[in-house]
Write a protein that holds these residues in place. Structure first.
Motif, PDB file in Angstrom:
ATOM      1  N   SER A   1     -33.888  -7.641 -11.793  1.00  4.95           N
ATOM      2  CA  SER A   1     -33.885  -7.219 -12.977  1.00  4.95           C
ATOM      3  C   SER A   1     -35.417  -8.518 -13.808  1.00  4.95           C
ATOM      4  CB  SER A   1     -32.417  -7.754 -13.311  1.00  4.95           C
ATOM      5  OG  SER A   1     -32.044  -6.916 -12.685  1.00  4.95           O
ATOM      6  N   VAL A   2     -35.073  -9.401 -13.482  1.00 10.89           N
ATOM      7  CA  VAL A   2     -36.683 -10.107 -13.448  1.00 10.89           C
ATOM      8  C   VAL A   2     -36.968 -11.283 -13.057  1.00 10.89           C
ATOM      9  CG1 VAL A   2     -37.310 -12.058 -15.115  1.00 10.89           C
ATOM     10  CG2 VAL A   2     -34.915 -10.635 -16.382  1.00 10.89           C
ATOM     11  N   ASP A   3     -37.980 -10.206 -12.980  1.00  6.70           N
ATOM     12  CA  ASP A   3     -39.408 -10.522 -11.514  1.00  6.70           C
ATOM     13  C   ASP A   3     -39.796 -12.110 -11.386  1.00  6.70           C
ATOM     14  OD1 ASP A   3     -41.358 -11.231  -9.508  1.00  6.70           O
ATOM     15  OD2 ASP A   3     -42.307  -8.849 -10.059  1.00  6.70           O
ATOM     16  N   TYR A   4     -39.371 -13.272  -9.720  1.00  3.92           N
ATOM     17  CA  TYR A   4     -39.712 -14.013  -9.887  1.00  3.92           C
ATOM     18  C   TYR A   4     -40.981 -14.433 -10.526  1.00  3.92           C
ATOM     19  CZ  TYR A   4     -40.794 -18.449  -7.844  1.00  3.92           C
ATOM     20  OH  TYR A   4     -39.840 -19.930  -7.025  1.00  3.92           O
ATOM     21  N   ALA A   5     -41.840 -13.686 -10.295  1.00  2.00           N
ATOM     22  CA  ALA A   5     -43.171 -14.196 -10.700  1.00  2.00           C
ATOM     23  C   ALA A   5     -43.518 -14.953 -12.576  1.00  2.00           C
ATOM     24  CB  ALA A   5     -44.250 -13.383 -10.656  1.00  2.00           C
ATOM     25  N   SER A   6     -42.544 -13.824 -13.268  1.00  2.00           N
ATOM     26  CA  SER A   6     -42.676 -14.327 -14.267  1.00  2.00           C
ATOM     27  C   SER A   6     -42.204 -15.403 -15.156  1.00  2.00           C
ATOM     28  CB  SER A   6     -41.861 -13.283 -16.164  1.00  2.00           C
ATOM     29  OG  SER A   6     -40.474 -13.167 -15.247  1.00  2.00           O
ATOM     30  N   ALA A   7     -40.458 -15.678 -13.984  1.00  2.00           N
ATOM     31  CA  ALA A   7     -40.525 -17.129 -14.473  1.00  2.00           C
ATOM     32  C   ALA A   7     -41.388 -18.694 -13.644  1.00  2.00           C
ATOM     33  CB  ALA A   7     -39.180 -17.382 -13.735  1.00  2.00           C
ATOM     34  N   LYS A   8     -42.482 -17.945 -12.584  1.00  2.34           N
ATOM     35  CA  LYS A   8     -43.190 -18.927 -11.911  1.00  2.34           C
ATOM     36  C   LYS A   8     -44.144 -19.417 -12.712  1.00  2.34           C
ATOM     37  CE  LYS A   8     -45.583 -19.735  -8.219  1.00  2.34           C
ATOM     38  NZ  LYS A   8     -45.501 -19.481  -6.638  1.00  2.34           N
TER      39      LYS A   8
END
Length: 501
Positions: A445-452
């Motif tokens: 749902s929310v790409d891990y890349a955006s969190a990183k």
């Protein structure tokens, strides 16, 4: 004699029948195996390419969709030939489900084409006529067993409700979509069983995802008109449970906006009037800013109240109740924190120990209470800070320009860049309160890349910050037992680190 012959025939034919049945089962199993492979290949191609596919003109789009449909149909045709058409009912149902699935994609074309291109279009008369043939199926109760048929009907009603809800009669409703759905159902459903099902479906979903606030008349009308006793019992039970959950704590209005009173749910400790003052944990529920029920956080609020905290669950405006966007939700979240600070003496709140916690879209709201200083309700008292003292985010949304899933937020904006005012990544700065973020590497749902990306920027700025990667974790890491325990450990250690018990 007849009985003896019949027994003899059974004895002779059973092994042959078993062999035939085994062969049929093998064919069916092989069909499912191939169909699963095709489905996986379809998903791998379609979902990453969806924006590109829907951006095409209608005829090119239809060609692409029907080409994808044909791959599924060809496998079914092969099965039909191998089985000598002896499985006619199954084949007919499979073809029906394939058609409803792909026709739903066509039904969605105007919405997604506008989302991805900014150009409003209507389906051509020929395409619309092609879809209209399904309207008769809406009143066939036998089709309620098909997930693909129901998905199509849901999508149809969703699009129709988007038109319906714009009518003036919904202006004062804080359950806009539910009321729109219930007004549309008699227009398209004549069969009593089908009508009962869809009323039950939307009322049940509303109670589960939005709660029982202001729907007493809806419940009473449903119980009076529905002929299905099972549906009535389930709705009555869920409504009773929801209304009861609202009675064991304090509910206050923290803001009135556009004529709507927004609730803040306060779970107070027994020693509320004794010193020392209590820390506060404020929950903002997730739900993609379209749904969200404060009741989801009541259990956690009550648990913290038993430990001497003030547990708080916040109702904020969501799209399916108020026809709003995250812009309004951000204002509400900031108003709620301010309300707690303004009323700290009444509830013995320690304003130096306010923790805000949120999952998914709720995590986004927590981040904006910290970051979105220029996005406030006009009636807010800006002398009070909207920022908590600690922030806890699970699988949050960090960059509203990063995710395709948030395209709907900007679709009606002339200036898309305005979204940066509520996009956490674009608001990052030094000097933020301590924060903990947990995110799964398999979040669909929310790409891990955006969190990183967010975490790296926080580190670069030198903020007091913890980032925990949940290897293989899905979006709902707080709900998944494989990760929820570890999540609790991270949270508890983080709170203890700053003197919260």
């Amino acid at each position: 004699m007849i009985r003896i012959c019949f027994t003899f025939l059974l004895t002779v034919s059973l092994p042959g029948y078993a062999q035939q049945q085994s062969a049929a089962d093998s064919l069916r199993k092989n069909y499912y195996s191939v169909q699963k492979l095709i489905s996986n290949q379809f998903s791998d191609y379609y979902y990453p390419s969806r924006a590109k596919i829907y951006s095409q003109p209608e005829q090119q789009f239809l060609f692409k969709i029907d080409s994808l449909r044909s791959i599924f149909t060809e496998n079914l045709v092969k099965y039909k030939e191998k089985s000598n058409n002896t499985d006619a009912k199954f084949i007919s149902e499979e073809q029906r489900d394939i058609d409803f699935f792909f026709d739903r994609l066509i039904l969605d074309f105007p919405y997604f084409h506008e989302t991805h291109t900014g150009v409003k279009v209507k389906l051509s008369n020929a395409t619309q006529k092609r879809l209209d043939k399904h309207l008769a199926d809406f009143n066939n109760p036998a089709l309620l067993s098909s997930r693909d048929v129901k998905d199509y009907i849901e999508a149809f009603l969703r699009h129709q409700s988007s038109i319906e809800v714009k009518k003036p009669l919904y202006k004062k409703s804080d359950n806009k979509r539910l009321n729109a759905y219930l007004n549309l159902i008699p227009k398209y459903f004549i069969n009593q069983a089908c009508k009962d099902y869809w009323q039950y479906f939307y009322i049940f979903a509303h109670l589960d995802d939005w709660g029982s606030k202001h729907i007493a008349s809806v419940i009473e009308n449903f119980k009076a008109t529905c002929k299905n006793e099972t549906y009535k019992r389930e709705i009555d039970s869920l409504y009773t449970e929801s209304t009861a959950a609202r009675k064991n704590h304090l509910i206050k209005t923290y803001k009135t906006v556009d004529g709507f009173d927004l609730d803040i749910h306060l779970f107070l400790p027994e020693n509320i009037n004794k010193s020392p003052k209590s820390p506060v944990i404020v929950y903002f529920t997730g739900g993609s800013w379209t749904k969200g029920n404060p009741e989801w956080d009541f259990y956690n609020c009550a648990a913290y109240a038993k430990k001497g905290w003030v547990g708080v669950a916040v109702e904020y405006r969501v799209a399916d109740r108020y026809e709003t966007t995250p812009f309004e939700a951000v204002k509400d979240a900031r108003s709620a924190i301010r309300w707690l600070r303004m009323n700290a003496d009444t509830y013995n709140i320690d304003t130096n120990r306010i923790v805000a916690s949120g999952n998914s879209a709720g995590g986004h709201l927590v981040l904006t209470t910290v970051l979105a200083n220029n996005w406030n309700e006009s009636t807010d008292n800006l002398n009070y800070s909207a920022a908590p003292n600690l922030a806890v985010i699970n699988a949050g949304v960090y960059n509203l320009l990063f995710e395709d899933a948030t395209d709907w937020v900007t679709r009606d904006l002339r200036d898309k860049s305005i979204v940066k005012n509520i996009s956490p990544f674009h608001l990052l700065r030094k000097g933020l309160p301590p924060m903990i973020i947990c995110h799964g590497t398999n979040d669909q749902s929310v790409d891990y890349a955006s969190a990183k990306e967010f975490a790296e920027k926080m580190k670069e700025l030198g903020n007091d910050f913890e980032f925990h990667t949940m290897e293989g974790g899905p979006h709902y890491i707080w709900f998944d037992r494989r990760y929820s325990g570890q999540l609790s450990k991270f949270r508890n250690a983080f709170l203890l680190k700053y003197g919260y018990k």
